[in-house]
Design a protein around this motif. Structure first.
Motif, short mmCIF file in Angstrom:
data_model
loop_
_atom_site.label_atom_id
_atom_site.label_comp_id
_atom_site.label_asym_id
_atom_site.label_seq_id
_atom_site.Cartn_x
_atom_site.Cartn_y
_atom_site.Cartn_z
N ARG A 192 12.74 -29.20 -25.80
CA ARG A 192 12.77 -27.76 -26.17
C ARG A 192 14.10 -27.27 -26.76
NH1 ARG A 192 9.31 -25.66 -21.15
NH2 ARG A 192 7.19 -26.17 -21.66
N GLU B 78 14.62 -25.85 -30.50
CA GLU B 78 15.50 -24.76 -30.99
C GLU B 78 16.61 -24.60 -32.04
OE1 GLU B 78 17.43 -20.80 -28.40
OE2 GLU B 78 16.96 -22.44 -27.56
N SER C 106 6.24 -29.94 -26.99
CA SER C 106 7.44 -28.98 -26.75
C SER C 106 7.83 -28.35 -28.21
CB SER C 106 8.55 -29.91 -26.04
OG SER C 106 8.10 -30.48 -24.85
N GLU D 42 7.82 -24.53 -29.03
CA GLU D 42 9.05 -23.79 -29.61
C GLU D 42 8.83 -23.22 -30.89
OE1 GLU D 42 12.90 -22.24 -29.15
OE2 GLU D 42 11.41 -22.84 -27.56
N ARG E 61 6.88 -20.04 -30.41
CA ARG E 61 7.63 -18.89 -29.94
C ARG E 61 8.53 -18.37 -31.24
NH1 ARG E 61 12.47 -17.89 -28.69
NH2 ARG E 61 13.38 -19.87 -29.05
#
Length: 280
Positions: free
Chosen positions: A86, A90, A149, A153, A156
């Protein structure tokens, strides 16, 4: 079990794997880390993955992934690997790395290590078979963990970007003391209409507004749900102590509202924004 149940994930290794075999597998991958890592990075370059990153960045990030990968094989836990995936996601999503690239690099690592294990144990077919039987299910689960993952992410980030865009697309502006203007431009769908209402109702008490001018000059079309929502927004503003003035109502939208049966009797309307500000 469900990921949010708080329970520890099941081990990565197959149930029949013994401790000594696991230690031997992990020790080999750690002992040959430089060669295996370089072979993996070379395969990534050949496949033209992670091209938005420099060679130094790819080497640094993949070194960390390799170590987390081996740690997951050793401990049987994917929690640390998931956290690393994660954090990595990002960083690299902002660089424009795509989902297929992340899945590609993990599958390449799985294959590079599998080939290395094959070469290392080819003199002992029975041991090779046991090692691969233990390695492949664990490696596949690691690949799924990293892929999921990354996708989570990415979703999101997309949600945050969409919220930011909606926020920018419906700004509530303080023109002067206790007078707000809400200029709406572009497509006004149900989701955006709700966003509009929420922003406006937050701004009214913040600025102690008495009048709100809602300008829809830049709106080309409107449907029944949005029209009703607009009426509700005007009513909600009134209940919070601010009268609303609707400006920029084109003849086409006015006719559409009439055809849809939306009542405009309770709404103050003015032809253009300048007139609305003067009225306010």
């Amino acid at each position: 079990m469900e990921a949010d149940s708080g329970t520890v994930s099941p081990p990565l290794q197959a149930p029949e794997i013994d401790t000594s075999l696991l230690r031997e597998l992990v020790a080999y991958l750690r002992e040959n880390r430089p060669e295996l890592r370089e072979a993996w990075v070379a395969r990534i370059a050949e496949a033209q993955l992670l091209r938005v990153m420099s060679e130094e960045e790819v080497f640094s990030e993949m070194s960390a992934v390799y170590d987390n990968y081996v740690d997951a094989l050793e401990t049987g836990s994917i929690e640390a690997l998931r956290d690393h995936a994660r954090a990595l996601s990002e960083r690299i999503i902002q660089r424009g790395v795509e989902t297929h690239e992340v899945l590609g690099i993990v599958l390449l690592l799985r294959d590079v290590l599998a080939r290395a294990l094959f070469v290392h144990h080819q003199g002992d077919p029975d041991l090779l078979n046991r090692v691969l039987n233990a390695y492949e299910p664990a490696a596949n689960r690691i690949a799924v963990t990293v892929g999921v993952s990354f996708v989570e992410e990415r979703e999101r980030v997309i949600r945050e970007q969409q919220a930011a865009i909606r926020e920018l697309s419906t700004p509530v502006l303080l023109v002067r003391e206790r007078l707000l203007i809400l200029p709406i431009i572009g497509v006004l769908d149900s989701q955006r209409a709700r966003q509009l209402t929420e922003q406006l109702l937050r701004a009214i008490p913040t600025h102690r507004a008495k009048v709100v001018v809602i300008d829809i000059t830049g709106v080309a079309t409107i449907d029944l749900n949005v029209a009703n929502h607009l009426v509700q927004t005007v009513e909600a503003s009134r209940l919070m102590g601010a009268s609303a003035i609707l400006t920029g109502l084109s003849s086409g939208i006015a006719q559409a509202l009439v055809d849809l049966g939306v009542g405009l009797g309770s709404m103050r309307t003015v032809g253009d924004l300048q007139g609305g500000l003067e009225e306010a």
